[in-house]
Design a protein around this motif. Structure first.
Motif, PDB file in Angstrom:
ATOM      1  N   LEU A  85       0.831  -1.208   0.000  1.00  0.00           N
ATOM      2  CA  LEU A  85       0.000   0.000   0.000  1.00  0.00           C
ATOM      3  C   LEU A  85       0.866   1.258   0.000  1.00  0.00           C
ATOM      4  N   GLY A  86       2.185   1.093  -0.148  1.00  0.00           N
ATOM      5  CA  GLY A  86       3.104   2.190   0.115  1.00  0.00           C
ATOM      6  C   GLY A  86       3.376   3.113  -1.044  1.00  0.00           C
ATOM      7  N   ALA A  87       2.342   3.627  -1.694  1.00  0.00           N
ATOM      8  CA  ALA A  87       2.557   4.668  -2.705  1.00  0.00           C
ATOM      9  C   ALA A  87       2.948   5.961  -1.994  1.00  0.00           C
ATOM     10  N   PRO A  88       3.985   6.647  -2.487  1.00  0.00           N
ATOM     11  CA  PRO A  88       4.381   7.890  -1.814  1.00  0.00           C
ATOM     12  C   PRO A  88       3.345   8.991  -1.927  1.00  0.00           C
ATOM     13  N   SER A  89       2.495   8.902  -2.951  1.00  0.00           N
ATOM     14  CA  SER A  89       1.381   9.850  -3.086  1.00  0.00           C
ATOM     15  C   SER A  89       0.358   9.233  -4.016  1.00  0.00           C
ATOM     16  N   VAL A  90      -0.850   9.748  -3.971  1.00  0.00           N
ATOM     17  CA  VAL A  90      -1.860   9.380  -4.957  1.00  0.00           C
ATOM     18  C   VAL A  90      -1.750  10.368  -6.116  1.00  0.00           C
ATOM     19  N   SER A  91      -2.594  10.212  -7.123  1.00  0.00           N
ATOM     20  CA  SER A  91      -2.572  11.132  -8.256  1.00  0.00           C
ATOM     21  C   SER A  91      -3.819  12.005  -8.255  1.00  0.00           C
ATOM     22  N   GLU A  92      -3.779  13.056  -9.026  1.00  0.00           N
ATOM     23  CA  GLU A  92      -4.973  13.895  -9.184  1.00  0.00           C
ATOM     24  C   GLU A  92      -6.140  13.053  -9.692  1.00  0.00           C
ATOM     25  N   ARG A  93      -5.849  12.122 -10.587  1.00  0.00           N
ATOM     26  CA  ARG A  93      -6.898  11.289 -11.190  1.00  0.00           C
ATOM     27  C   ARG A  93      -7.557  10.406 -10.140  1.00  0.00           C
ATOM     28  N   THR A  94      -6.740   9.655  -9.389  1.00  0.00           N
ATOM     29  CA  THR A  94      -7.334   8.737  -8.418  1.00  0.00           C
ATOM     30  C   THR A  94      -7.959   9.487  -7.250  1.00  0.00           C
ATOM     31  N   LEU A  95      -7.372  10.599  -6.866  1.00  0.00           N
ATOM     32  CA  LEU A  95      -7.972  11.412  -5.802  1.00  0.00           C
ATOM     33  C   LEU A  95      -9.364  11.875  -6.199  1.00  0.00           C
TER      34      LEU A  95
END
Length: 322
Positions: free
Chosen positions: A231-241
């Motif tokens: 689950l360790g993505a450093p950030s999400v993206s504008e799209r998924t957010l």
């Protein structure tokens, strides 16, 4: 942004059908007794390479033109995306380079190499993305772990299967890393059943989506401290957010210890061995059970099972779980 729609997910399903498993959705009576409502588990841990990741990887690679296929692909991952990309590339006969931080658990490095991919180890995740960009400039196509409409559409195919196998589902719990899987499931499920409630779950120390929702924009985590490395993505993206913000009821954040207890309960009550990234869905269900209507019908997406017995024993000792 390229749109992700029910149509693109159905197209993805037809495209990847020869290459992926249609994983089962199984009722669990012991979990029903524990939670006080009917429960089914979507067993993505039975997918090739041990998680849902080949769905998106195959859809992205099968969408490449001849020149792109000849040039090969590159991916950044310290977990299941690496295994999924490596597996899909081997089956399709593509050259794959996977860039991994040096801290990546050895089982993922060995598994990725065993699938035939070239592994490049670098200092950290920032260096990994920099190396992937260099590989991309040399002609390889980047298979992003979550911020790619083709990848998201591929992951969304599991939502179609879940609704076919458990059409009375009212609530779905899915874990979140970068948000690609839950975004695909949201798009598929909400197009067919807008009344279904979808709940996200993260672990403490890998809560990029929760922080992004609170801030109103993607937030880069200074470090991933959770044991749920997948689950360790450093950030999400504008799209998924944007997709999660518009459609998810709530994103719950649970401690690692609760995720490990979820792993243990799933072994005992569902007879499957999952990662903490899947165990946390049961931890979330335990928090939600008294908030859901009495006629709720719950589905847990068990996203992966790439874990060893030694891992589980070490975590149980660390958190004092008997």
């Amino acid at each position: 942004m390229t749109a992700i729609t029910l149509e693109t997910i159905r197209e993805a399903r037809a495209r990847i059908a020869p290459y992926v498993l249609r994983t089962p959705t199984v009722p669990r009576e012991l979990l029903r007794a524990t939670l006080g409502l009917p429960v089914v588990t979507k067993l993505e841990l039975l997918q090739h390479a041990g998680s849902f990741k080949p769905r998106g990887a195959f859809n992205a690679m099968l969408s490449l033109n001849e020149a792109e296929r000849a040039a090969g692909v590159v991916a950044v991952s310290g977990g299941n995306h690496a295994l999924g990309v490596a597996y899909a590339a081997r089956i399709l006969g593509l050259k794959a380079v996977v860039v991994m931080p040096k801290a990546t658990p050895q089982n993922y490095v060995a598994g990725t190499r065993a699938e035939g991919a070239e592994v490049v180890l670098v200092d950290d995740i920032s260096a990994a993305f920099a190396e992937a960009e260099r590989q991309g400039a040399a002609g390889r196509t980047m298979i992003h772990p979550f911020d790619d409409p083709r990848v998201i559409a591929g992951q969304g195919t599991m939502g179609l299967e879940l609704l076919e196998d458990a059409p009375d589902t009212t609530d779905i719990i899915a874990s979140i890393g970068g948000g690609g899987m839950i975004s695909g499931v949201i798009t598929a499920v909400k197009a067919l059943r807008p009344d279904i409630r979808i709940w996200g779950v993260e672990t403490e120390g890998a809560d990029a989506m929760s922080q992004a929702l609170a801030a109103g924009h993607p937030v880069r985590l200074p470090a991933i401290t959770s044991i749920s490395t997948t689950l360790g993505a450093p950030s999400v993206s504008e799209r998924t957010l944007a997709i999660v913000r518009d459609a998810v009821e709530e994103v719950l954040v649970v401690p690692d210890a609760d995720a490990v207890r979820g792993v243990q309960m799933l072994i005992e009550q569902a007879k499957v061995v999952t990662e903490p990234a899947a165990g946390c869905t049961l931890a979330a269900a335990l928090r939600l059970k008294d908030r859901l209507p009495r006629d709720a019908r719950l589905a847990l997406i068990l996203c992966g099972g790439n874990v060893t017995v030694n891992d589980i024993e070490r975590w149980r000792g660390r958190f004092g779980i008997s």
